[in-house]
Design a protein around this motif. Structure first.
Motif, PDB file in Angstrom:
ATOM      1  N   HIS A  13       0.833  -1.203   0.000  1.00  0.00           N
ATOM      2  CA  HIS A  13       0.000   0.000   0.000  1.00  0.00           C
ATOM      3  C   HIS A  13       0.870   1.256   0.000  1.00  0.00           C
ATOM      4  O   HIS A  13       0.649   2.182  -0.781  1.00  0.00           O
ATOM      5  CB  HIS A  13      -0.916  -0.024   1.228  1.00  0.00           C
ATOM      6  CG  HIS A  13      -1.725   1.228   1.410  1.00  0.00           C
ATOM      7  ND1 HIS A  13      -2.948   1.410   0.828  1.00  0.00           N
ATOM      8  CD2 HIS A  13      -1.469   2.371   2.101  1.00  0.00           C
ATOM      9  CE1 HIS A  13      -3.418   2.602   1.142  1.00  0.00           C
ATOM     10  NE2 HIS A  13      -2.546   3.206   1.922  1.00  0.00           N
ATOM     11  N   ALA A  14       1.889   1.255   0.875  1.00  0.00           N
ATOM     12  CA  ALA A  14       2.755   2.436   0.981  1.00  0.00           C
ATOM     13  C   ALA A  14       3.473   2.697  -0.333  1.00  0.00           C
ATOM     14  O   ALA A  14       3.578   3.849  -0.787  1.00  0.00           O
ATOM     15  CB  ALA A  14       3.760   2.246   2.122  1.00  0.00           C
ATOM     16  N   MET A  17       0.987   4.100  -2.885  1.00  0.00           N
ATOM     17  CA  MET A  17       0.608   5.469  -2.575  1.00  0.00           C
ATOM     18  C   MET A  17       1.765   6.437  -2.846  1.00  0.00           C
ATOM     19  O   MET A  17       1.545   7.575  -3.248  1.00  0.00           O
ATOM     20  CB  MET A  17       0.134   5.586  -1.119  1.00  0.00           C
ATOM     21  CG  MET A  17      -1.201   4.904  -0.872  1.00  0.00           C
ATOM     22  SD  MET A  17      -2.559   5.601  -1.881  1.00  0.00           S
ATOM     23  CE  MET A  17      -3.511   4.126  -2.269  1.00  0.00           C
ATOM     24  N   LYS A  21       1.496   9.569  -5.219  1.00  0.00           N
ATOM     25  CA  LYS A  21       1.893  10.913  -4.764  1.00  0.00           C
ATOM     26  C   LYS A  21       2.890  11.554  -5.733  1.00  0.00           C
ATOM     27  O   LYS A  21       2.794  12.759  -6.023  1.00  0.00           O
ATOM     28  CB  LYS A  21       2.495  10.841  -3.354  1.00  0.00           C
ATOM     29  CG  LYS A  21       2.937  12.207  -2.824  1.00  0.00           C
ATOM     30  CD  LYS A  21       3.312  12.147  -1.362  1.00  0.00           C
ATOM     31  CE  LYS A  21       4.164  13.352  -0.943  1.00  0.00           C
ATOM     32  NZ  LYS A  21       3.561  14.655  -1.258  1.00  0.00           N
TER      33      LYS A  21
ATOM     34  N   THR B 102      -4.812   9.630   1.199  1.00  0.00           N
ATOM     35  CA  THR B 102      -4.131   8.331   1.304  1.00  0.00           C
ATOM     36  C   THR B 102      -2.739   8.365   0.690  1.00  0.00           C
ATOM     37  O   THR B 102      -1.826   7.684   1.163  1.00  0.00           O
ATOM     38  CB  THR B 102      -4.956   7.256   0.584  1.00  0.00           C
ATOM     39  OG1 THR B 102      -5.331   7.764  -0.703  1.00  0.00           O
ATOM     40  CG2 THR B 102      -6.211   6.931   1.371  1.00  0.00           C
ATOM     41  N   TRP B 103      -2.585   9.184  -0.384  1.00  0.00           N
ATOM     42  CA  TRP B 103      -1.267   9.236  -1.015  1.00  0.00           C
ATOM     43  C   TRP B 103      -0.309  10.144  -0.255  1.00  0.00           C
ATOM     44  O   TRP B 103       0.882  10.165  -0.542  1.00  0.00           O
ATOM     45  CB  TRP B 103      -1.376   9.660  -2.477  1.00  0.00           C
ATOM     46  CG  TRP B 103      -2.042  10.988  -2.666  1.00  0.00           C
ATOM     47  CD1 TRP B 103      -1.471  12.217  -2.570  1.00  0.00           C
ATOM     48  CD2 TRP B 103      -3.410  11.205  -2.971  1.00  0.00           C
ATOM     49  NE1 TRP B 103      -2.408  13.191  -2.786  1.00  0.00           N
ATOM     50  CE2 TRP B 103      -3.601  12.603  -3.052  1.00  0.00           C
ATOM     51  CE3 TRP B 103      -4.501  10.365  -3.195  1.00  0.00           C
ATOM     52  CZ2 TRP B 103      -4.848  13.172  -3.335  1.00  0.00           C
ATOM     53  CZ3 TRP B 103      -5.722  10.938  -3.486  1.00  0.00           C
ATOM     54  CH2 TRP B 103      -5.891  12.318  -3.556  1.00  0.00           C
ATOM     55  N   GLU B 104      -0.844  10.883   0.710  1.00  0.00           N
ATOM     56  CA  GLU B 104       0.026  11.700   1.554  1.00  0.00           C
ATOM     57  C   GLU B 104       0.522  10.885   2.747  1.00  0.00           C
ATOM     58  O   GLU B 104       1.696  10.944   3.107  1.00  0.00           O
ATOM     59  CB  GLU B 104      -0.722  12.945   2.078  1.00  0.00           C
ATOM     60  CG  GLU B 104      -1.187  13.927   1.003  1.00  0.00           C
ATOM     61  CD  GLU B 104      -0.040  14.720   0.371  1.00  0.00           C
ATOM     62  OE1 GLU B 104       1.080  14.664   0.886  1.00  0.00           O
ATOM     63  OE2 GLU B 104      -0.286  15.376  -0.662  1.00  0.00           O
ATOM     64  N   GLN B 106       0.444   7.506   3.074  1.00  0.00           N
ATOM     65  CA  GLN B 106       1.125   6.291   2.608  1.00  0.00           C
ATOM     66  C   GLN B 106       1.168   5.232   3.700  1.00  0.00           C
ATOM     67  O   GLN B 106       2.116   4.443   3.779  1.00  0.00           O
ATOM     68  CB  GLN B 106       2.540   6.620   2.082  1.00  0.00           C
ATOM     69  CG  GLN B 106       2.492   7.643   0.938  1.00  0.00           C
ATOM     70  CD  GLN B 106       3.865   8.046   0.415  1.00  0.00           C
ATOM     71  OE1 GLN B 106       4.839   7.350   0.617  1.00  0.00           O
ATOM     72  NE2 GLN B 106       3.930   9.173  -0.268  1.00  0.00           N
ATOM     73  N   ASP B 107       0.158   5.228   4.556  1.00  0.00           N
ATOM     74  CA  ASP B 107       0.167   4.301   5.691  1.00  0.00           C
ATOM     75  C   ASP B 107      -1.273   3.846   5.939  1.00  0.00           C
ATOM     76  O   ASP B 107      -2.058   4.532   6.593  1.00  0.00           O
ATOM     77  CB  ASP B 107       0.736   5.026   6.910  1.00  0.00           C
ATOM     78  CG  ASP B 107       0.865   4.109   8.119  1.00  0.00           C
ATOM     79  OD1 ASP B 107       0.157   3.072   8.178  1.00  0.00           O
ATOM     80  OD2 ASP B 107       1.667   4.440   8.997  1.00  0.00           O
ATOM     81  N   ASP B 111      -4.324   5.264   8.326  1.00  0.00           N
ATOM     82  CA  ASP B 111      -5.559   5.785   7.723  1.00  0.00           C
ATOM     83  C   ASP B 111      -6.787   5.103   8.337  1.00  0.00           C
ATOM     84  O   ASP B 111      -7.794   5.753   8.616  1.00  0.00           O
ATOM     85  CB  ASP B 111      -5.574   5.531   6.205  1.00  0.00           C
ATOM     86  CG  ASP B 111      -4.581   6.409   5.448  1.00  0.00           C
ATOM     87  OD1 ASP B 111      -4.069   7.376   6.047  1.00  0.00           O
ATOM     88  OD2 ASP B 111      -4.320   6.112   4.271  1.00  0.00           O
TER      89      ASP B 111
END
Lengths: 207, 207
Positions: A13-14, A17, A21, B102-104, B106-107, B111
């Motif tokens: 996921h990380a 993302m 980003k 979520t893309w900020e 990244q966890d 979230d």
């Protein structure tokens, strides 16, 4: 639902993302322009005026002088009118220029005169470079009924609006030329409305 | 354009509007119910959050205690946050429970924890019968990503929401079961957006 996710999933996921980003950051770097926008809220759904009102209150929060001209609503007490005049009269002018809905006034000449008076007020507010946002609430109704001339309104916005002033025009059935000329257009689409279940207009929701 | 209309036209207009008013008055007489509504603002267009914010400010204007829970936005300063906390903290609670997009973050685990904490707060606010309107801003994003369980949220709204409390749920891609269960649903449809012309997010407009 569990808040536990296996470490592998979290790592995937990380990584995903982080890629999103990176793409997004590159895209946003190209968005550097600032411009006073012509914004249209149209459609049969709810939220056209309340969203315009929300933007006016965002502007107030940022200390931007702003103004509201209401083209149809006039006689009755609304939450937006009460809040703006009671708390923020220093930053936001509020002008209720309407006489009510066309089926309430039943007087076309008076409706036209009210719309023209509203537009005269709107032009003066938009021309004032100190005012950063002007909400023309329900002006699309006045344009649709021919109470105002769409070509004249558009020509004014294109030639006399100061470059950094935002103008928000609301109301269903926005004129096609206005949609063409606008920078930001949202159609509020009616999916479901409680009137159909016999629920009346309620404070906070409709006014 | 002229404001002069021949008398005949005026008389025809008045008669037509009188008929419309009669039909409308009869229809509105059937709308007598009052009910706390489940309201959904969804779609890819602008105006979902700003319209929810506009409704919260209408509620405040009518003296109705209300509350906002933000599920995604959290870290940054927005006009709505600034205005509500500075001016109306007595009538409106404001809880920014998100950690960012979520893309900020990244966890995913973080979230999920933030969304659950937001939902715990939301349940307590909705259960409080003194609070008349609760805005769950961007909760649809948390539902879509599975950070919250849609069936659990729906069951809560259907069984524990006090009858006169309005709950407004915003965010794109609203869950189909939520749309089915809601009283009022508007889809904000994107017609035109200034990002496409290289214009960045601007105060008053986007935040």
């Amino acid at each position: 639902m569990s808040t536990e996710t296996p470490g592998d999933d979290n790592a995937r996921h990380a990584a995903k993302m982080a890629r999103i980003k990176a793409v997004r950051d590159r895209m946003m770097q190209t968005k550097t322009g600032e411009k006073g926008l012509v914004i249209v809220h149209t459609g049969a759904g709810k939220g056209k005026s309340s969203s315009g009102f929300g933007m006016i209150l965002r502007a107030i929060a940022h200390g931007m002088p702003c103004a509201v001209v209401q083209f149809i609503k006039g006689g009755w007490d609304t939450g937006e009118r009460r809040l703006l005049t009671a708390h923020f009269a220093d930053l936001c002018q509020f002008h209720a220029m309407g006489e009510g809905f066309t089926w309430e006034t039943q007087d076309r000449a008076r409706d036209i005169a009210a719309a023209q008076a509203g537009w005269d007020k709107a032009r003066a507010l938009i021309r004032d470079p100190a005012i950063r946002m002007v909400l023309l609430d329900e002006i699309n109704i006045a344009l649709r009924y021919g109470y105002l001339d769409a070509a004249e309104v558009l020509a004014f916005l294109q030639t006399e609006k100061p470059p950094m002033t935002h103008v928000v025009l609301t109301g269903r059935n926005a004129h096609p030329d206005l949609i063409e000329a606008a920078d930001l257009v949202t159609e509020m689409t009616l999916v479901k409305h409680p009137f159909r279940s016999g629920i009346k207009a309620q404070p906070g929701v409709e006014y």
